[in-house]
Design a protein around this motif. Structure first.
Motif, PDB file in Angstrom:
ATOM      1  N   SER A  27       0.867  -1.180   0.000  1.00 16.83           N
ATOM      2  CA  SER A  27       0.000   0.000   0.000  1.00 16.83           C
ATOM      3  C   SER A  27       0.906   1.233   0.000  1.00 16.83           C
ATOM      4  CB  SER A  27      -0.936  -0.009   1.201  1.00 16.83           C
ATOM      5  OG  SER A  27      -0.194   0.142   2.385  1.00 16.83           O
ATOM      6  N   VAL A  61       0.455  -9.297  -5.458  1.00 18.80           N
ATOM      7  CA  VAL A  61       0.013  -7.902  -5.476  1.00 18.80           C
ATOM      8  C   VAL A  61       1.134  -7.011  -6.009  1.00 18.80           C
ATOM      9  CG1 VAL A  61      -0.900  -5.985  -4.126  1.00 18.80           C
ATOM     10  CG2 VAL A  61      -1.418  -8.319  -3.422  1.00 18.80           C
ATOM     11  N   LEU A  66      -3.389   3.499  -2.722  1.00 16.51           N
ATOM     12  CA  LEU A  66      -3.138   4.371  -1.579  1.00 16.51           C
ATOM     13  C   LEU A  66      -3.482   3.653  -0.284  1.00 16.51           C
ATOM     14  CD1 LEU A  66      -4.400   7.838  -2.827  1.00 16.51           C
ATOM     15  CD2 LEU A  66      -2.272   6.614  -3.309  1.00 16.51           C
ATOM     16  N   PRO A 109      -4.963  -2.297  -8.005  1.00 21.20           N
ATOM     17  CA  PRO A 109      -6.122  -1.414  -7.967  1.00 21.20           C
ATOM     18  C   PRO A 109      -5.741   0.048  -7.705  1.00 21.20           C
ATOM     19  CG  PRO A 109      -5.924  -2.583  -5.883  1.00 21.20           C
ATOM     20  CD  PRO A 109      -4.836  -3.116  -6.783  1.00 21.20           C
ATOM     21  N   ALA A 110      -6.625   0.944  -8.083  1.00 23.13           N
ATOM     22  CA  ALA A 110      -6.589   2.372  -7.726  1.00 23.13           C
ATOM     23  C   ALA A 110      -5.182   2.989  -7.861  1.00 23.13           C
ATOM     24  CB  ALA A 110      -7.161   2.552  -6.321  1.00 23.13           C
ATOM     25  N   GLY A 111      -4.592   3.423  -6.764  1.00 19.31           N
ATOM     26  CA  GLY A 111      -3.272   4.062  -6.818  1.00 19.31           C
ATOM     27  C   GLY A 111      -2.212   3.177  -7.464  1.00 19.31           C
ATOM     28  N   GLU A 136     -11.989   3.551  -7.536  1.00 22.03           N
ATOM     29  CA  GLU A 136     -12.315   4.503  -6.463  1.00 22.03           C
ATOM     30  C   GLU A 136     -13.801   4.566  -6.104  1.00 22.03           C
ATOM     31  OE1 GLU A 136      -9.879   4.871  -8.507  1.00 22.03           O
ATOM     32  OE2 GLU A 136      -8.186   5.770  -7.451  1.00 22.03           O
ATOM     33  N   ILE A 141     -15.365   6.965  -3.051  1.00 20.08           N
ATOM     34  CA  ILE A 141     -14.540   8.148  -3.284  1.00 20.08           C
ATOM     35  C   ILE A 141     -14.392   8.368  -4.796  1.00 20.08           C
ATOM     36  CG2 ILE A 141     -13.346   8.051  -1.063  1.00 20.08           C
ATOM     37  CD1 ILE A 141     -11.015   6.664  -2.355  1.00 20.08           C
ATOM     38  N   ILE A 239     -12.139  14.257   1.822  1.00 19.87           N
ATOM     39  CA  ILE A 239     -11.851  13.002   2.530  1.00 19.87           C
ATOM     40  C   ILE A 239     -12.214  13.095   4.015  1.00 19.87           C
ATOM     41  CG2 ILE A 239      -9.422  13.257   3.314  1.00 19.87           C
ATOM     42  CD1 ILE A 239     -10.725  10.329   1.174  1.00 19.87           C
ATOM     43  N   LYS A 256     -11.922  -6.792   5.420  1.00 18.79           N
ATOM     44  CA  LYS A 256     -11.639  -7.732   6.519  1.00 18.79           C
ATOM     45  C   LYS A 256     -12.536  -8.969   6.416  1.00 18.79           C
ATOM     46  CE  LYS A 256      -9.178  -4.918   9.677  1.00 18.79           C
ATOM     47  NZ  LYS A 256      -8.174  -4.650   8.605  1.00 18.79           N
TER      48      LYS A 256
HETATM   49  N1  CO8 Z   1      -4.758   0.382   2.349  1.00 20.67           N
HETATM   50  C1  CO8 Z   1      -4.614  -0.115   3.598  1.00 20.67           C
HETATM   51  N2  CO8 Z   1      -4.714  -1.420   3.906  1.00 20.67           N
HETATM   52  C2  CO8 Z   1      -4.960  -2.282   2.896  1.00 20.67           C
HETATM   53  C3  CO8 Z   1      -5.130  -1.852   1.567  1.00 20.67           C
HETATM   54  C4  CO8 Z   1      -5.012  -0.452   1.303  1.00 20.67           C
HETATM   55  N3  CO8 Z   1      -5.171   0.047   0.071  1.00 20.67           N
HETATM   56  N4  CO8 Z   1      -5.362  -2.917   0.784  1.00 20.67           N
HETATM   57  C5  CO8 Z   1      -5.349  -3.993   1.610  1.00 20.67           C
HETATM   58  N5  CO8 Z   1      -5.108  -3.624   2.881  1.00 20.67           N
HETATM   59  C6  CO8 Z   1      -4.969  -4.497   4.064  1.00 20.67           C
HETATM   60  C7  CO8 Z   1      -6.182  -5.399   4.270  1.00 20.67           C
HETATM   61  O1  CO8 Z   1      -7.196  -4.717   4.981  1.00 20.67           O
HETATM   62  C8  CO8 Z   1      -5.588  -6.526   5.054  1.00 20.67           C
HETATM   63  O2  CO8 Z   1      -5.427  -6.096   6.394  1.00 20.67           O
HETATM   64  P1  CO8 Z   1      -5.530  -7.159   7.640  1.00 20.67           P
HETATM   65  O3  CO8 Z   1      -4.501  -8.203   7.372  1.00 20.67           O
HETATM   66  O4  CO8 Z   1      -5.282  -6.307   8.836  1.00 20.67           O
HETATM   67  O5  CO8 Z   1      -6.938  -7.698   7.585  1.00 20.67           O
HETATM   68  C9  CO8 Z   1      -4.187  -6.671   4.471  1.00 20.67           C
HETATM   69  O6  CO8 Z   1      -3.908  -5.413   3.845  1.00 20.67           O
HETATM   70  C10 CO8 Z   1      -4.083  -7.768   3.421  1.00 20.67           C
HETATM   71  O7  CO8 Z   1      -5.108  -7.583   2.464  1.00 20.67           O
HETATM   72  P2  CO8 Z   1      -5.936  -8.808   1.831  1.00 20.67           P
HETATM   73  O8  CO8 Z   1      -6.136  -9.863   2.850  1.00 20.67           O
HETATM   74  O9  CO8 Z   1      -7.141  -8.234   1.177  1.00 20.67           O
HETATM   75  O10 CO8 Z   1      -4.893  -9.330   0.729  1.00 20.67           O
HETATM   76  P3  CO8 Z   1      -5.199 -10.138  -0.629  1.00 20.67           P
HETATM   77  O11 CO8 Z   1      -3.868 -10.646  -1.085  1.00 20.67           O
HETATM   78  O12 CO8 Z   1      -6.322 -11.106  -0.434  1.00 20.67           O
HETATM   79  O13 CO8 Z   1      -5.730  -9.036  -1.679  1.00 20.67           O
HETATM   80  C11 CO8 Z   1      -5.724  -6.871  -2.744  1.00 20.67           C
HETATM   81  C12 CO8 Z   1      -4.887  -8.002  -2.103  1.00 20.67           C
HETATM   82  C13 CO8 Z   1      -6.359  -7.378  -4.040  1.00 20.67           C
HETATM   83  C14 CO8 Z   1      -4.788  -5.719  -3.033  1.00 20.67           C
HETATM   84  C15 CO8 Z   1      -6.839  -6.482  -1.754  1.00 20.67           C
HETATM   85  O14 CO8 Z   1      -6.249  -6.241  -0.479  1.00 20.67           O
HETATM   86  C16 CO8 Z   1      -7.600  -5.242  -2.134  1.00 20.67           C
HETATM   87  O15 CO8 Z   1      -8.438  -5.272  -3.014  1.00 20.67           O
HETATM   88  N6  CO8 Z   1      -7.338  -4.131  -1.430  1.00 20.67           N
HETATM   89  C17 CO8 Z   1      -8.034  -2.879  -1.595  1.00 20.67           C
HETATM   90  C18 CO8 Z   1      -7.456  -2.128  -2.733  1.00 20.67           C
HETATM   91  C19 CO8 Z   1      -8.163  -0.836  -2.933  1.00 20.67           C
HETATM   92  O16 CO8 Z   1      -9.365  -0.758  -3.130  1.00 20.67           O
HETATM   93  N7  CO8 Z   1      -7.400   0.248  -2.881  1.00 20.67           N
HETATM   94  C20 CO8 Z   1      -7.927   1.527  -3.090  1.00 20.67           C
HETATM   95  C21 CO8 Z   1      -7.158   2.546  -2.296  1.00 20.67           C
HETATM   96  S1  CO8 Z   1      -7.724   4.179  -2.706  1.00 20.67           S
HETATM   97  C22 CO8 Z   1      -6.630   4.760  -3.892  1.00 20.67           C
HETATM   98  O17 CO8 Z   1      -5.635   4.159  -4.160  1.00 20.67           O
HETATM   99  C23 CO8 Z   1      -6.902   6.066  -4.617  1.00 20.67           C
HETATM  100  C24 CO8 Z   1      -7.651   7.025  -3.786  1.00 20.67           C
HETATM  101  C25 CO8 Z   1      -7.851   8.353  -4.442  1.00 20.67           C
HETATM  102  C26 CO8 Z   1      -8.483   9.311  -3.433  1.00 20.67           C
HETATM  103  C27 CO8 Z   1      -9.379  10.305  -4.042  1.00 20.67           C
HETATM  104  C28 CO8 Z   1     -10.246  11.027  -2.986  1.00 20.67           C
HETATM  105  C29 CO8 Z   1     -10.680  12.383  -3.436  1.00 20.67           C
END
Ligand code: CO8
Length: 260
Positions: A27, A61, A66, A109-111, A136, A141, A239, A256
């Motif tokens: 991340s 991954v 972000l 994904p995303a960032g 997003e 968002i 945000i 989670k």
């Molecule tokens: N940030 C913080 N923590 C995260 C993130 C993240 N982006 N992604 C995953 N984690 C955490 C999980 O919550 C998990 O935590 P825990 O072990 O404490 O439960 C740990 O990392 C491991 O994650 P997974 O068990 O889900 O791991 P997998 O290998 O099964 O999957 C993935 C990996 C596919 C990456 C999956 O974790 C996923 O889909 N994550 C979310 C990705 C996402 O949606 N990111 C979007 C972030 S927003 C962004 O980047 C742009 C924002 C722009 C802002 C604009 C506002 C105006």
């Protein structure tokens, strides 16, 4: 804290490989982005470094985008500092004089997708489990205008419009179809293919390639550099809204739950 990046610079080829190692999912946290920008800056200043390959040392991954924890329950000051670092990462990569190749060896994904989109060329592991896209809206968002512009510059307006509204994450083969990535190769060949590709790009005289790259990208870059502070203000206002914080909280819960 251990370094979040491993940089292998090959003096004889002039190509650096940057392995992201911010477990568990790379991340893009404030700490990671700070370290990342310093590392890119160093390579950019080094005249002997002409190519940069971005890849992940985490299994499955490329980057989870972000770090949501840097946007959830944080002070406006923290959010502002975080957003400035996100802008900096994009500006450095999108305007790099180096040939940049994304070796996408997992989900992005995303960032993570944004980071890939800043590169000159994208090679992704041919694995239906890996997805990539600007999702997003699924978090409640909105991708900022410079995320949107970077995607339009790569895949065009219509595809971007639909992808952003629905927050689509594409499988690697669908990503290839729409041009979000340029090439799919078996997982164990992602890095070797990236190395071959960078060599091909480096055969073009640097100055001609760099001026061309700048010509293509400068209008998009100028749009952010001339609006940086306003963009930070906009992000912080958005945000820190209760409704947006609530959406992020629900998304974290979903992440989670999905595990068990
Ligand atoms: N940030 C913080 N923590 C995260 C993130 C993240 N982006 N992604 C995953 N984690 C955490 C999980 O919550 C998990 O935590 P825990 O072990 O404490 O439960 C740990 O990392 C491991 O994650 P997974 O068990 O889900 O791991 P997998 O290998 O099964 O999957 C993935 C990996 C596919 C990456 C999956 O974790 C996923 O889909 N994550 C979310 C990705 C996402 O949606 N990111 C979007 C972030 S927003 C962004 O980047 C742009 C924002 C722009 C802002 C604009 C506002 C105006």
């Amino acid at each position: 804290t251990s370094p979040k990046l491993k940089v292998d610079f090959n003096q004889s080829t002039g190509v650096a490989v940057m392995h992201m190692q911010n477990p568990p999912v790379n991340s893009l946290s404030l700490g990671f982005l700070t370290e990342f920008c310093i590392a890119v800056e160093k390579l950019e200043m080094d005249k002997s470094c002409r190519g940069l390959i971005l890849t992940s040392s985490q299994p499955k991954v490329f980057s989870a985008g972000l770090d949501i924890m840097d946007m959830y329950g944080k002070s406006p000051e923290h959010c502002a500092e975080f957003w400035r670092a996100v802008q900096e990462m994009w500006l450095k990569l999108y305007s790099s004089n180096m040939v940049t190749i994304a070796a996408i060896n997992g989900s992005s994904p995303a960032g993570g997708c944004l980071m890939s989109l800043t590169c000159d060329y994208r090679i992704m592991a041919d694995n239906p489990r890996y997805s990539i896209g600007l999702n997003e809206t699924q978090l409640g968002i909105v991708a900022p205008f410079w995320f949107k512009d970077t995607m339009i510059n790569t895949v065009g307006h219509r595809t971007t419009e639909m992808a952003l509204e629905l927050g689509l994450l594409y499988s690697s083969s669908d990503a290839l179809k729409i041009g979000l990535v340029d090439q799919l190769v078996p997982e164990d060949q992602v890095l070797t293919t990236a190395t071959k590709t960078v060599t091909k790009w480096l055969a073009i005289p640097d100055h001609a390639r760099q001026i061309t790259k700048s010509m293509m990208r400068k209008p998009t870059i100028d749009k952010l550099t001339s609006n940086r502070e306003a963009d930070i203000q906009f992000f912080v206002n958005f945000i820190t809204k209760d409704s947006i914080q609530k959406s992020l909280g629900m998304y974290l819960e979903m992440l989670k739950k999905r595990k068990s």
